[in-house]
Motif scaffolding. Structure first.
Motif, mmCIF file in Angstrom:
data_model
loop_
_atom_site.group_PDB
_atom_site.id
_atom_site.type_symbol
_atom_site.label_atom_id
_atom_site.label_comp_id
_atom_site.label_asym_id
_atom_site.label_seq_id
_atom_site.Cartn_x
_atom_site.Cartn_y
_atom_site.Cartn_z
ATOM 1 N N ASP A 43 -20.050 -2.696 18.615
ATOM 2 C CA ASP A 43 -20.672 -3.714 19.468
ATOM 3 C C ASP A 43 -20.697 -5.060 18.741
ATOM 4 O OD1 ASP A 43 -21.074 -2.012 21.557
ATOM 5 O OD2 ASP A 43 -23.156 -1.546 21.061
ATOM 6 N N ARG A 44 -20.990 -5.015 17.446
ATOM 7 C CA ARG A 44 -21.008 -6.255 16.656
ATOM 8 C C ARG A 44 -19.624 -6.892 16.616
ATOM 9 N NH1 ARG A 44 -19.542 -8.210 12.000
ATOM 10 N NH2 ARG A 44 -18.500 -6.259 11.440
ATOM 11 N N VAL A 45 -18.598 -6.067 16.429
ATOM 12 C CA VAL A 45 -17.228 -6.582 16.365
ATOM 13 C C VAL A 45 -16.814 -7.182 17.708
ATOM 14 C CG1 VAL A 45 -14.812 -5.972 16.028
ATOM 15 C CG2 VAL A 45 -16.559 -4.983 14.537
ATOM 16 N N VAL A 46 -17.174 -6.517 18.818
ATOM 17 C CA VAL A 46 -16.835 -7.028 20.139
ATOM 18 C C VAL A 46 -17.494 -8.394 20.372
ATOM 19 C CG1 VAL A 46 -17.148 -6.674 22.618
ATOM 20 C CG2 VAL A 46 -16.394 -4.776 21.173
ATOM 21 N N ARG A 47 -18.756 -8.513 19.972
ATOM 22 C CA ARG A 47 -19.436 -9.809 20.116
ATOM 23 C C ARG A 47 -18.736 -10.881 19.290
ATOM 24 N NH1 ARG A 47 -24.123 -6.640 19.564
ATOM 25 N NH2 ARG A 47 -24.334 -7.346 17.396
ATOM 26 N N LYS A 48 -18.291 -10.501 18.107
ATOM 27 C CA LYS A 48 -17.620 -11.458 17.227
ATOM 28 C C LYS A 48 -16.297 -11.906 17.826
ATOM 29 C CE LYS A 48 -16.976 -12.088 12.257
ATOM 30 N NZ LYS A 48 -17.015 -11.407 10.939
#
Length: 223
Positions: A43-48
């Motif tokens: 989820d963090r990577v997708v937001r990034k």
């Protein structure tokens, strides 16, 4: 779910967002049995990725050649693996190869990849050497396809920021690390086929962006 998100992200990184290649490969290692921590990480990577949109531009080139960039980070991912980054682009003539800028590098991205090395290595030079061999394989495949399609043979210029690896190509004695002997031999064969291995500074190493967390770094000069 985790696998669906990973599939979409992998498609995106392979077809239009090379800067996320390292992150994609890293989270993919948990695909077999993802935990809650892995779901939070993806989820963090997708937001990034959403926060760092990018466009791949294509420009008209004269007298092009293939510019292949190889880099590796030693022992920087889980399990003691080393990460390799590879970028191949169709490029035109430009100035001093030691320094690439947005003004003097004209290139069109063709392919890129970030992945953990399958072989266990014990030094940065070993990781860089294996990454270089894999990059030449990728570049020479494109060279062959270009020859088949156009009848013109493009020179491949391999760029590395590892001086010691480049120096090994001019030595008559085998490298100290015996497991690199075959890899060095493959790179020497690459040069004998009319291609070139050149040194560039780390700040100018475009593939560096594919060996660590997502930043714009040097890949921005050709995107």
């Amino acid at each position: 779910d985790f696998r669906s998100t990973l599939g979409v992200m992998s498609y995106l990184t392979q077809h239009g967002h090379p800067l996320a290649s390292f992150e994609d490969d890293r989270v993919a290692t948990a695909a077999g049995a993802p935990a809650v921590m892995d779901a939070r990480e993806i989820d963090r990577v997708v937001r990034k990725i959403r926060e760092t949109p990018m466009k791949i531009r294509f420009v008209k080139l004269e007298d092009p050649h293939l510019a292949a960039f190889c880099d590796a980070s030693f022992n920087n991912v889980a399990g003691g693996r080393s990460q390799a980054g590879k970028v191949v682009a169709l490029a035109s003539e430009y100035g001093e190869p030691e320094v690439f800028t947005e003004n003097d590098l004209k290139a069109n991205l063709i392919c890129w990849k970030s992945h953990g090395l399958k072989r266990v290595v014990h030094s940065t030079r070993a990781a860089e050497t294996i990454s270089a061999v894999e990059t030449t394989d990728m570049a020479e495949l494109i060279q062959f396809l270009w020859l088949e399609a156009t009848g013109k043979n493009l020179e491949v210029r391999l760029y590395t920021d590892c001086r010691s690896m480049q120096a090994n190509l001019t030595k008559l004695i085998p490298p100290k690390e015996e497991n690199l002997t075959l890899s060095i031999g493959e790179l020497k064969g690459f040069v004998r086929r009319g291609n070139v291995v050149m040194h560039c500074r780390t700040e100018s190493q475009i593939a560096d962006a594919l060996t660590k967390g997502m930043t714009y770094l040097n890949l921005k000069v050709i995107t």
